[in-house]
Write a protein that holds these residues in place. Structure first.
Motif, PDB file in Angstrom:
ATOM      1  N   ASN A  78      13.797 -22.022  -0.375  1.00  0.00           N
ATOM      2  CA  ASN A  78      14.136 -23.293  -1.017  1.00  0.00           C
ATOM      3  C   ASN A  78      12.929 -23.869  -1.758  1.00  0.00           C
ATOM      4  O   ASN A  78      13.073 -24.483  -2.809  1.00  0.00           O
ATOM      5  N   PHE A  79      11.759 -23.680  -1.182  1.00  0.00           N
ATOM      6  CA  PHE A  79      10.534 -24.169  -1.829  1.00  0.00           C
ATOM      7  C   PHE A  79      10.344 -23.527  -3.191  1.00  0.00           C
ATOM      8  O   PHE A  79      10.049 -24.206  -4.182  1.00  0.00           O
ATOM      9  N   LYS A  80      10.533 -22.192  -3.278  1.00  0.00           N
ATOM     10  CA  LYS A  80      10.329 -21.485  -4.545  1.00  0.00           C
ATOM     11  C   LYS A  80      11.376 -21.915  -5.568  1.00  0.00           C
ATOM     12  O   LYS A  80      11.062 -22.082  -6.758  1.00  0.00           O
ATOM     13  N   LYS A  81      12.605 -22.108  -5.133  1.00  0.00           N
ATOM     14  CA  LYS A  81      13.647 -22.563  -6.059  1.00  0.00           C
ATOM     15  C   LYS A  81      13.321 -23.962  -6.590  1.00  0.00           C
ATOM     16  O   LYS A  81      13.425 -24.229  -7.793  1.00  0.00           O
ATOM     17  N   ALA A  82      12.947 -24.858  -5.685  1.00  0.00           N
ATOM     18  CA  ALA A  82      12.610 -26.225  -6.105  1.00  0.00           C
ATOM     19  C   ALA A  82      11.386 -26.226  -7.015  1.00  0.00           C
ATOM     20  O   ALA A  82      11.325 -26.985  -7.988  1.00  0.00           O
ATOM     21  N   GLY A  96      10.191 -26.146 -14.574  1.00  0.00           N
ATOM     22  CA  GLY A  96      11.023 -26.177 -15.768  1.00  0.00           C
ATOM     23  C   GLY A  96      11.039 -27.558 -16.404  1.00  0.00           C
ATOM     24  O   GLY A  96      10.883 -27.702 -17.618  1.00  0.00           O
ATOM     25  N   PHE A  97      11.213 -28.608 -15.584  1.00  0.00           N
ATOM     26  CA  PHE A  97      11.177 -29.976 -16.103  1.00  0.00           C
ATOM     27  C   PHE A  97       9.811 -30.280 -16.719  1.00  0.00           C
ATOM     28  O   PHE A  97       9.729 -30.921 -17.775  1.00  0.00           O
ATOM     29  N   PHE A  98       8.757 -29.824 -16.056  1.00  0.00           N
ATOM     30  CA  PHE A  98       7.404 -30.074 -16.566  1.00  0.00           C
ATOM     31  C   PHE A  98       7.222 -29.445 -17.945  1.00  0.00           C
ATOM     32  O   PHE A  98       6.783 -30.105 -18.890  1.00  0.00           O
ATOM     33  N   MET A  99       7.580 -28.154 -18.084  1.00  0.00           N
ATOM     34  CA  MET A  99       7.391 -27.463 -19.360  1.00  0.00           C
ATOM     35  C   MET A  99       8.321 -27.996 -20.437  1.00  0.00           C
ATOM     36  O   MET A  99       8.003 -27.948 -21.625  1.00  0.00           O
ATOM     37  N   PHE A 121       8.023 -33.416 -12.884  1.00  0.00           N
ATOM     38  CA  PHE A 121       7.828 -32.249 -12.015  1.00  0.00           C
ATOM     39  C   PHE A 121       7.914 -32.660 -10.539  1.00  0.00           C
ATOM     40  O   PHE A 121       8.642 -32.051  -9.750  1.00  0.00           O
ATOM     41  N   ILE A 122       7.189 -33.704 -10.180  1.00  0.00           N
ATOM     42  CA  ILE A 122       7.149 -34.138  -8.775  1.00  0.00           C
ATOM     43  C   ILE A 122       8.534 -34.604  -8.308  1.00  0.00           C
ATOM     44  O   ILE A 122       9.024 -34.186  -7.247  1.00  0.00           O
ATOM     45  N   LEU A 123       9.177 -35.447  -9.117  1.00  0.00           N
ATOM     46  CA  LEU A 123      10.485 -35.991  -8.717  1.00  0.00           C
ATOM     47  C   LEU A 123      11.550 -34.895  -8.647  1.00  0.00           C
ATOM     48  O   LEU A 123      12.329 -34.841  -7.680  1.00  0.00           O
ATOM     49  N   SER A 124      11.605 -34.040  -9.684  1.00  0.00           N
ATOM     50  CA  SER A 124      12.625 -32.985  -9.681  1.00  0.00           C
ATOM     51  C   SER A 124      12.391 -31.995  -8.543  1.00  0.00           C
ATOM     52  O   SER A 124      13.344 -31.494  -7.935  1.00  0.00           O
ATOM     53  N   PHE A 125      11.121 -31.725  -8.242  1.00  0.00           N
ATOM     54  CA  PHE A 125      10.818 -30.837  -7.114  1.00  0.00           C
ATOM     55  C   PHE A 125      11.283 -31.458  -5.798  1.00  0.00           C
ATOM     56  O   PHE A 125      11.963 -30.803  -4.996  1.00  0.00           O
TER      57      PHE A 125
END
Length: 392
Positions: free
Chosen positions: A266-270, A276-279, A369-373
């Motif tokens: 789950n960590f790797k998926k998140a 993706g959001f960051f880029m 990135f932080i929020l979406s993760f």
């Protein structure tokens, strides 16, 4: 003499040996090849050699076919010339083997066996690049090549620089090859992959004897050529191959599996979603995927989830991204926000506040990135069972 194990006639094939100033090893390589392949199926290309190669080849001229480049044209040119000759002779497959002595012709039956089991596939002889005696530059170059091949084709191979291969000649007729030097061996497999030709990697032996082997690879010059080629291939892949591949049924199955990936944490998926959001937001307009996809591959992220999240920068979302970037930039640089200043989101306003936008976009991308993760990780924890750490 032909091998008792398998016959090259079973794949209607020939052997191509390109050579340039390898007189220390050439005769031995040819003799050993003839132990496994009939002489009328052996094609040697003398690429304008200036050592004793012509004299050596004279001893074989009544047995094998010899093609000659009057001046040195490059390995790629020689291979293209031999491919065309083999096609005109009606062969379906061509085995290529280097003349520098690093390959063992005794592995020819191993490659042929795989070609019989996988008709129409490219059979790649995979060397163990971690064994003792392998030059460091060869090991690094191979890893470099493997990485870019995966970026350009989505296919993982352990050895993309091997010269010991079996090519199916029919699909080569439909490919326009441009390069003439070492980089052709990259160009040809990428373009075959783009035509959905399957690949099979087969472990082979390899020998690096510094006393007899002569390498004509020039790191600065040839590495530059390969880098330029890879740049062009990545751009073509983004514009043409990736969209084309997305429309194939098999690809949708691959995409579905990549997105779900039961064994992935789950960590790797998140993390893939967050990246993706960051880029998608970071101010690299036009280059987000060009930069992001290789990084996602390098760090073994979920490429499907990354690309899906990176598409936050689709046109309907761009005004919101720019607005959020300006707000973050204002807050960071001035300590306050003035939304009224942003009523006119024109190219002129962006130009006049470029620093504010750039700084704000980087901050906004980091926040996204932080929020979406965190959100995706929390949802995955709730709705998806964590896979076992060491599945048996």
């Amino acid at each position: 003499m032909e091998s008792n194990l398998v016959s090259i006639s079973n794949i209607n094939g020939c052997v191509i040996i390109p050579t340039y100033n390898n007189d220390r090893t050439l005769a031995r390589v040819v003799r050993e090849v003839l132990e496994y392949v009939p002489s009328d199926r052996v094609i040697i290309v003398n690429d304008g050699a200036t050592d004793s190669t012509p004299e050596i080849l004279k001893t074989f001229e009544k047995e094998v076919t010899i093609l000659v480049n009057e001046v040195n044209k490059g390995k790629g040119f020689s291979l293209r010339k031999a491919f065309k000759f083999a096609q005109e002779k009606g062969y379906d497959n061509a085995i290529t083997i280097d003349s520098d002595g690093q390959h063992y012709p005794s592995d020819i039956p191993v490659l042929i066996e795989q070609a019989i089991q996988n008709p129409g596939a490219v059979i790649m002889g995979s060397r163990n690049m971690n064994q003792e005696g392998v030059p460091q530059k060869s090991s690094f170059g191979n890893k470099f090549s493997n990485f870019w091949f995966k970026v350009e084709t989505w296919i993982t191979l352990p050895d993309t620089q091997t010269g010991f291969r079996i090519y199916p000649l029919k699909p080569l007729r439909k490919i326009w090859l441009l390069t003439n030097k070492f980089e052709l061996e990259i160009e040809v497999i990428v373009k075959l992959a783009w035509r959905f030709v399957p690949f099979v990697a087969v472990p082979i032996q390899v020998k690096y004897d510094p006393d007899e082997r002569v390498s004509h690879f020039r790191p600065a010059r040839d590495f530059t050529r390969i880098s330029i080629l890879n740049t062009c291939l990545v751009l073509i892949a983004l514009i043409w191959y990736y969209p084309r591949k997305l429309f194939s049924v098999q690809t949708w199955k691959v995409i579905k599996h990549e997105a779900i990936k039961p064994e992935e944490s789950n960590f790797k998926k998140a993390l893939s979603i967050g990246f993706g959001f960051f880029m998608g937001i970071v101010p690299l307009w036009g280059f987000q995927l060009l930069i992001g996809i290789p990084l996602a591959v390098l760090f073994r992220m979920n490429k499907v989830l990354f690309i899906a999240a990176a598409n936050i920068s689709i046109p309907p979302m761009i005004p919101f991204i720019i607005y959020g970037s300006f707000i973050c930039g204002q807050l960071f640089l001035t300590g306050e926000t003035n939304p009224a200043q942003l009523v006119d989101l024109s190219l002129e306003s962006i130009k006049n506040n470029a620093v504010q936008y750039f700084v704000g976009a980087c901050i906004f991308a980091t926040i996204a990135f932080i929020l979406s993760f965190l959100v995706s990780f929390a949802l995955l924890k709730i709705f998806r069972k964590e896979p076992p750490t060491n599945p048996k």
